[in-house]
Write a protein that holds these residues in place. Structure first.
Motif, mmCIF file in Angstrom:
data_model
loop_
_atom_site.group_PDB
_atom_site.id
_atom_site.type_symbol
_atom_site.label_atom_id
_atom_site.label_comp_id
_atom_site.label_asym_id
_atom_site.label_seq_id
_atom_site.Cartn_x
_atom_site.Cartn_y
_atom_site.Cartn_z
ATOM 1 N N ILE A 366 -7.782 -55.685 16.436
ATOM 2 C CA ILE A 366 -7.731 -56.405 17.714
ATOM 3 C C ILE A 366 -6.607 -57.428 17.647
ATOM 4 O O ILE A 366 -6.459 -58.137 16.644
ATOM 5 N N TRP A 371 -5.218 -61.962 22.973
ATOM 6 C CA TRP A 371 -6.433 -62.258 23.731
ATOM 7 C C TRP A 371 -6.589 -63.764 23.924
ATOM 8 O O TRP A 371 -6.925 -64.235 25.018
ATOM 9 N N GLU A 394 -14.989 -60.165 27.515
ATOM 10 C CA GLU A 394 -14.217 -59.219 26.706
ATOM 11 C C GLU A 394 -14.411 -59.532 25.225
ATOM 12 O O GLU A 394 -14.583 -58.635 24.403
ATOM 13 N N LYS A 397 -17.694 -58.254 24.003
ATOM 14 C CA LYS A 397 -17.614 -56.822 23.673
ATOM 15 C C LYS A 397 -17.016 -56.638 22.279
ATOM 16 O O LYS A 397 -17.517 -55.844 21.475
ATOM 17 N N TYR A 398 -15.957 -57.384 21.975
ATOM 18 C CA TYR A 398 -15.341 -57.310 20.650
ATOM 19 C C TYR A 398 -16.337 -57.693 19.553
ATOM 20 O O TYR A 398 -16.390 -57.065 18.484
ATOM 21 N N GLN A 401 -18.582 -54.903 18.826
ATOM 22 C CA GLN A 401 -17.850 -53.822 18.159
ATOM 23 C C GLN A 401 -17.554 -54.171 16.703
ATOM 24 O O GLN A 401 -17.632 -53.304 15.830
ATOM 25 N N GLU A 407 -14.566 -52.094 15.265
ATOM 26 C CA GLU A 407 -13.348 -52.914 15.318
ATOM 27 C C GLU A 407 -13.356 -53.852 14.118
ATOM 28 O O GLU A 407 -14.426 -54.160 13.564
#
Length: 493
Positions: A366, A371, A394, A397-398, A401, A407
């Motif tokens: 990422i 971001w 967002e 969500k990361y 993950q 991720e």
């Protein structure tokens, strides 16, 4: 390193009607004044929305490293009914109705104001001056305006001469109103007014015999005009010219317009570089109004003791709801809207509370710095909190993950990621962690943990019907069980 050297804010200036790059008068320092409450009743929820918006502005400027002097006043005298130059003082009227001293009214509702804002996790302003504490400064300001030829005294009262001022200045430049139109739209008075023209406004009013709150002046025993108070207090603590003046949209005219005129008449300078106005708060699609009953107090919203909402809402949910709309947009307060915000808030908190469980990897999949900058870009664009929240989701969500292993983040990027999320969620938006803001969380956790153990025992005994029943009935009341390799956890969204 000061972040403001690397971030460029563009804010909407009500004076020019466009977004402008923010450049403070003194590098690294910001002077900001926001019109505070007139303390004659419980603080209005619409006012809370305005103060909450500027609390976020204050927080973000501090986050960037600016040294901010934030001045928010208390109006405790001189604000007449209907924002007019005639009639009864709002505080005096309340005192008369309740048969108490005016300063008892002031004390009671100032305490209420502070209690509500503390509950909603506001940062206190740098200075909170009162109108009654600055009578001397107001008298001096009036004298300057008279000496410069822009005010006149009649029967012990002093009025600002709008027509004289407009000969050399632009009265109406903030609200985009022309004096000619104001003259045309002004209803003729009954001839009893001391004013030269209906558009003139009071700088000092001679007190009638029954008027309790009064002070000696060169013109009479009386009290200051409402508009004058903010001019005196803002310039005393921020200088004759300062960076930001904020308030509700309803104050743009006449209050803020008169502030500009007074300062220009007294000092020959426009007082403020950037005027910011927060928009109105509606209740179920209609304007809040005490006369129609379409109104709710902040404490009623927090307690659930009202006819409009299905439940009580926590301070952080109310803050989150407010931040999901631009401060310049009309915000409609509805039960459905608050319920949706509550779900979103707890979803974000679930993710934030997983941050400490994340493990670093050797590499990152990422682009955290990219971001991170999107979060700053959102706030740099006229404090666009709705876009910031989208970027925080967002990040949520990361987080899930990374937790699942799909991720990865290096140790350095993971530290940056955690620090950025915590800064924007807690420092800038002013939210409190769900475990802190919900006093029933510990009891809820204990009760659900007992049910999780009973469910585990049922599964161990192959009583899958009971296991499913516990899971399904918890889901019906909004508690989701999540089975993972490390055991069963729950969330309340």
């Amino acid at each position: 390193m000061q972040l403001y050297n690397h971030q460029q804010i563009k804010l909407y200036n009500s004076l020019t009607g466009k977004k402008e790059i923010f450049k403070p008068i003194n590098e690294g320092y910001v002077g900001m004044y926001v019109c505070g409450p007139t303390v004659y009743s419980n603080v209005h929820l619409g006012n809370v929305r305005t103060f909450m918006s500027f609390d976020m502005v204050f927080r973000y400027l501090k986050h960037l490293g600016y040294k901010v002097r934030y001045v928010r006043n208390i109006t405790d005298a001189g604000h007449l009914e209907n924002d007019a130059d005639a009639g009864e003082d709002k505080i005096t009227k309340k005192a008369r109705l309740e048969q108490i001293e005016p300063m008892e009214v002031v004390q009671r509702y100032t305490v209420d104001f502070h209690n509500i804002l503390n509950t909603l996790n506001f940062l206190p302003p740098s200075i909170e001056p009162t109108a009654t504490g600055h009578i001397i400064e107001q008298i001096e300001l009036i004298s300057n305006i008279i000496d410069n030829g822009f005010a006149y005294e009649v029967n012990g009262s002093v009025y600002f001469d709008v027509h004289k001022f407009n000969e050399t200045n632009d009265y109406g430049k903030l609200s985009k109103r022309k004096l000619e139109d104001l003259i045309h739209n002004t209803r003729e008075l009954d001839g009893q007014s001391d004013k030269k023209n209906p558009q003139d406004f009071a700088l000092w009013k001679k007190a009638e015999p029954q008027h309790i709150m009064r002070w000696p002046s060169p013109w009479s025993d009386g009290f200051p005009g409402w508009h004058l108070e903010c001019t005196a207090m803002s310039t005393k603590y921020l200088g004759e010219q300062f960076d930001i003046h904020g308030g509700g949209m309803d104050l743009k005219f006449p209050h803020h317009e008169c502030e500009i005129a007074q300062n220009e008449a007294a000092k020959g300078k426009s007082p403020v570089n950037y005027w910011m106005h927060a928009n109105m708060l509606e209740l179920n699609g209609q304007r809040m109004s005490k006369t129609t009953g379409n109104t709710v107090n902040p404490d009623e919203l927090l307690s659930g003791n009202n006819k409009f909402f299905s439940k009580a809402y926590s301070p952080s949910v109310i803050r989150f709801f407010n931040a999901q709309s631009s401060y310049r947009s009309v915000l409609d307060l509805t039960d459905d809207g608050l319920l949706a915000s509550e779900k979103g808030f707890y979803r974000l908190m679930d993710a934030v509370n997983l941050l400490d469980e994340l493990k670093p990897s050797k590499t990152s999949s990422i682009d955290v710095n990219s971001w991170k900058q999107t979060c700053y870009d959102a706030m740099n664009d006229d404090f666009n909190s709705p876009i910031l929240i989208a970027h925080l989701f967002e990040a949520a969500k990361y987080i899930n993950q990374i937790k699942e292993g799909s991720e990865t983040l290096s140790a350095e990027d993971l530290n940056t990621f955690k620090a950025t999320i915590n800064s924007f969620v807690f420092d800038v938006l002013g939210l409190e962690n769900a475990a802190k803001s919900d006093s029933g969380t510990d009891k809820l956790s204990g009760a659900v943990d007992i049910l999780i153990k009973l469910r585990q025992e049922a599964r161990a005994n192959k009583d899958f019907a009971l296991s499913d029943k516990i899971r399904d009935e918890l889901a019906e009341v909004g508690i989701q069980l999540k089975d993972g390799k490390d055991g069963t956890t729950f969330s309340t969204n």
